[in-house]
Design an enzyme around this catalytic site. Structure first.
Site, PDB file in Angstrom:
ATOM      1  N   ARG A  73      25.916 -27.788  40.195  1.00 51.46           N
ATOM      2  CA  ARG A  73      25.267 -28.083  41.406  1.00 51.46           C
ATOM      3  C   ARG A  73      25.260 -29.559  41.388  1.00 51.46           C
ATOM      4  O   ARG A  73      24.686 -30.390  40.221  1.00 51.46           O
ATOM      5  CB  ARG A  73      24.004 -27.815  41.768  1.00 51.46           C
ATOM      6  CG  ARG A  73      23.209 -28.120  42.808  1.00 51.46           C
ATOM      7  CD  ARG A  73      21.753 -27.708  43.113  1.00 51.46           C
ATOM      8  NE  ARG A  73      21.099 -28.303  43.967  1.00 51.46           N
ATOM      9  CZ  ARG A  73      20.022 -29.109  43.963  1.00 51.46           C
ATOM     10  NH1 ARG A  73      19.356 -29.124  42.949  1.00 51.46           N
ATOM     11  NH2 ARG A  73      19.489 -29.748  44.928  1.00 51.46           N
ATOM     12  N   HIS A 117      20.438 -36.201  47.933  1.00 48.08           N
ATOM     13  CA  HIS A 117      19.587 -36.388  46.793  1.00 48.08           C
ATOM     14  C   HIS A 117      19.008 -37.553  46.664  1.00 48.08           C
ATOM     15  O   HIS A 117      19.197 -38.186  45.764  1.00 48.08           O
ATOM     16  CB  HIS A 117      19.964 -35.636  45.557  1.00 48.08           C
ATOM     17  CG  HIS A 117      19.198 -35.327  44.549  1.00 48.08           C
ATOM     18  ND1 HIS A 117      19.164 -33.873  43.880  1.00 48.08           N
ATOM     19  CD2 HIS A 117      18.121 -35.763  43.887  1.00 48.08           C
ATOM     20  CE1 HIS A 117      18.166 -33.810  42.917  1.00 48.08           C
ATOM     21  NE2 HIS A 117      17.712 -34.965  43.123  1.00 48.08           N
ATOM     22  N   GLU A 162      14.648 -31.493  47.997  1.00 49.17           N
ATOM     23  CA  GLU A 162      13.095 -31.924  47.956  1.00 49.17           C
ATOM     24  C   GLU A 162      12.863 -32.934  48.872  1.00 49.17           C
ATOM     25  O   GLU A 162      12.433 -33.989  48.766  1.00 49.17           O
ATOM     26  CB  GLU A 162      12.848 -32.457  46.837  1.00 49.17           C
ATOM     27  CG  GLU A 162      13.357 -31.357  45.765  1.00 49.17           C
ATOM     28  CD  GLU A 162      12.621 -31.842  43.929  1.00 49.17           C
ATOM     29  OE1 GLU A 162      12.424 -32.863  43.719  1.00 49.17           O
ATOM     30  OE2 GLU A 162      12.959 -31.103  43.088  1.00 49.17           O
ATOM     31  N   ASN A 289      13.418 -25.483  43.526  1.00 46.14           N
ATOM     32  CA  ASN A 289      13.111 -26.409  42.375  1.00 46.14           C
ATOM     33  C   ASN A 289      11.689 -26.004  41.766  1.00 46.14           C
ATOM     34  O   ASN A 289      10.802 -26.207  42.444  1.00 46.14           O
ATOM     35  CB  ASN A 289      13.289 -27.572  42.845  1.00 46.14           C
ATOM     36  CG  ASN A 289      14.739 -27.854  43.180  1.00 46.14           C
ATOM     37  OD1 ASN A 289      15.561 -27.156  43.373  1.00 46.14           O
ATOM     38  ND2 ASN A 289      15.121 -29.215  43.667  1.00 46.14           N
ATOM     39  N   TYR A 291       8.970 -26.389  38.599  1.00 44.46           N
ATOM     40  CA  TYR A 291       8.574 -26.886  37.509  1.00 44.46           C
ATOM     41  C   TYR A 291       7.128 -26.567  37.055  1.00 44.46           C
ATOM     42  O   TYR A 291       6.972 -26.284  35.875  1.00 44.46           O
ATOM     43  CB  TYR A 291       8.632 -28.384  37.563  1.00 44.46           C
ATOM     44  CG  TYR A 291      10.283 -28.775  37.799  1.00 44.46           C
ATOM     45  CD1 TYR A 291      11.012 -29.074  36.593  1.00 44.46           C
ATOM     46  CD2 TYR A 291      10.777 -29.257  38.996  1.00 44.46           C
ATOM     47  CE1 TYR A 291      12.334 -29.563  36.803  1.00 44.46           C
ATOM     48  CE2 TYR A 291      12.166 -29.531  39.062  1.00 44.46           C
ATOM     49  CZ  TYR A 291      12.887 -29.515  37.934  1.00 44.46           C
ATOM     50  OH  TYR A 291      14.306 -30.042  38.098  1.00 44.46           O
ATOM     51  N   GLU A 348      16.803 -25.918  40.556  1.00 45.77           N
ATOM     52  CA  GLU A 348      16.424 -26.609  39.793  1.00 45.77           C
ATOM     53  C   GLU A 348      15.394 -25.879  38.814  1.00 45.77           C
ATOM     54  O   GLU A 348      14.099 -25.466  39.318  1.00 45.77           O
ATOM     55  CB  GLU A 348      15.804 -28.044  40.034  1.00 45.77           C
ATOM     56  CG  GLU A 348      16.760 -28.755  40.749  1.00 45.77           C
ATOM     57  CD  GLU A 348      16.486 -30.230  40.603  1.00 45.77           C
ATOM     58  OE1 GLU A 348      15.265 -30.575  40.437  1.00 45.77           O
ATOM     59  OE2 GLU A 348      16.814 -30.722  41.713  1.00 45.77           O
TER      60      GLU A 348
HETATM   61  O1  IFM Z   1      15.345 -35.263  38.074  1.00 49.27           O
HETATM   62  C1  IFM Z   1      14.259 -34.693  39.276  1.00 49.27           C
HETATM   63  C2  IFM Z   1      15.343 -34.368  40.249  1.00 49.27           C
HETATM   64  O2  IFM Z   1      16.154 -35.442  40.773  1.00 49.27           O
HETATM   65  C3  IFM Z   1      14.608 -33.553  41.323  1.00 49.27           C
HETATM   66  N1  IFM Z   1      13.799 -32.515  41.042  1.00 49.27           N
HETATM   67  C4  IFM Z   1      12.935 -32.688  39.853  1.00 49.27           C
HETATM   68  C5  IFM Z   1      13.637 -33.309  38.669  1.00 49.27           C
HETATM   69  C6  IFM Z   1      12.734 -33.793  37.587  1.00 49.27           C
HETATM   70  O3  IFM Z   1      11.778 -34.542  37.918  1.00 49.27           O
END
Ligand code: IFM
Length: 440
Positions: A73, A117, A162, A289, A291, A348
């Site tokens: 990706r 992005h 995002e 995404n 985290y 992500e």
């Molecule tokens: O590096 C970023 C990415 O560009 C977008 N999502 C979160 C990642 C980590 O912060």
């Protein structure tokens, strides 16, 4: 339950974070931000060279092949294709992505492309950027040019990456370009990003073979109340609306969440909110995404009346983000239940750790391996519970420009020596390769 054989395993990057070759494209908002506002980025780092992927993409595709990646990706730099954002096309810029896609296909790696992005052409920012209603048409023009060129070969498409970060970090918190801090502008920007998505999806479809999946990638954090109190539960609901539902509801239901509309009414721009129905164009997958989670307590702070809590026992990454794999299970099952996407890709997931430098070609990163294992287990549980997760893209293929953290924070499967630009796969990359091979 093991991962299905059809499950797609890949890794992700983005244009500004890895490409470099800034002199061979138009200026984007991150160029302007890094160069004119160095206090916003640690060590005054910029994306001018980054990983120099623009010149070294062949080496990077070879590395992907060595890691047995099935998909890659990447994002396209709008200002490389259209230096002024609209109008004249930079044929050399478009040709770069053409070569990259062919190189991936020759290596048996499926290209997944993100159109946006975060690297808006500065020429468009000079006209108000995403706060200008014309941004919807600008994005449609750009989507058309890219999809016409690559649509026959790219295997999956994402409109935005995002959009919440673009709107809120760029226009409310001010930590990303254009560095604005105004909630009204933020909601205008979010609205135009949603309309631009709605406009681009049919354009991509017109230029791609039937059944080419088209979606969008959202940053989603499940919100947990800090205590079981009714106040904290309600505050967590508000955080969920502020971050997650603000984009999910328009995309899947065609309207904004009413509770958040009420909460921010004093700041909301004068716009035709019913127009957001256009964002609910059918998509083939939702990109997630993931985290971290948000732990939330009630507070008096306006307008959201909430505050973020870090649990005392939290395990954290080098960015002080809580490691919380159960949140991914919670998020995936909730998305399936509440929005019923046709498919979900984890577009992500990954972690920054303070990795050691390579020693005899080895980068020992056990924390990242542990992170991946725990998150894969969470996905397996979500699959068993009915979430239609179809693929996973590790963030990131390479250590890269981590926005306001510059090159200090490393998310890569592959270590970058920024002096020599030498790439060294970390132990987590070999772990990931073994998992991919075992799943086939
Ligand atoms: O590096 C970023 C990415 O560009 C977008 N999502 C979160 C990642 C980590 O912060």
């Amino acid at each position: 339950m093991p991962f299905p054989k059809t499950f797609l395993w890949g890794a992700a990057t983005s244009s500004y974070q890895i490409e470099g070759a800034a002199d061979l494209r138009g200026e984007c908002v991150w160029d302007r931000f890094c160069h004119t506002w160095p206090s916003k980025v640690v060590h005054q780092h910029t994306g001018d060279v980054a990983c120099d992927h623009y010149h070294r993409y062949r080496e990077d595709v070879t590395l992907m092949q060595q890691l047995s990646l099935q998909a890659y990706r990447f994002s396209i730099a709008w200002a490389r294709v259209l230096p002024q954002g609209t109008g004249a096309v930079n044929a050399d810029g478009l040709a770069f992505y053409d070569r990259l896609v062919d190189e991936l296909l020759a290596a048996n790696i499926q290209p997944y492309a993100t159109l946006y992005h975060w690297d808006l052409p500065q020429a468009l920012q000079n006209q108000g950027g995403w706060s200008n209603p014309d941004s919807v048409g600008w994005f449609a023009e750009y989507a058309d040019i890219v999809a016409r060129k690559l649509g026959d070969r790219v295997k999956g498409w994402m409109t935005h990456n995002e959009p919440w970060i673009v709107a809120f970090v760029g226009h409310y918190y001010g930590g990303h370009p254009p560095g604005v801090a105004d909630l009204t502008t933020t909601y205008e920007v979010a609205h135009h990003l949603l309309l631009a998505h709605g406009a681009a999806v049919p354009i991509i479809r017109q230029n791609t073979p039937t059944n080419t999946p088209v979606g969008i990638a959202l940053n989603l954090n499940p919100a947990y109340p800090a205590t079981p109190s009714a106040e904290d539960v309600a505050a967590a609901q508000r955080q969920d609306g502020f971050l997650n539902r603000w984009f999910l509801d328009p995309l899947f239901k065609g309207h904004y969440p009413a509770d958040i509309m009420d909460l921010v009414a004093d700041h909301f721009p004068k716009l035709d909110v019913s127009a957001v129905q256009a964002a609910a164009v059918p998509i083939d997958f939702l990109g997630v995404n993931y985290y971290l989670r948000n732990v939330i307590a009630a507070s008096d702070d306006r307008p959201l009346q909430l505050r973020h809590i870090m649990p005392d026992d939290a395990r954290k990454t080098a960015l002080d983000w809580e490691i919380y794999p159960d949140g991914l299970h919670e998020l995936l099952t909730r998305l399936q239940r509440d929005y019923d996407p046709k498919a979900i890709y984890i577009t992500e997931n990954g972690a920054a750790f303070d990795d050691p430098a390579p020693v005899n070609g080895v980068v020992d990163d056990p924390l990242r391996i542990g992170y991946f294992k725990e998150h894969f287990a969470a996905i397996e549980r979500a699959l068993a519970d009915g979430a239609k997760v179809a693929g996973y893209f590790a963030w990131s293929l390479l250590d890269n420009f981590e926005w306001s953290h510059g090159y200090d924070k490393r998310f890569g499967l592959i270590h970058m020596d920024y002096q020599t630009l030498q790439r060294t796969p970390k132990q987590s990359a070999w772990f990931y390769r073994d998992l991919i091979l075992a799943s086939q």
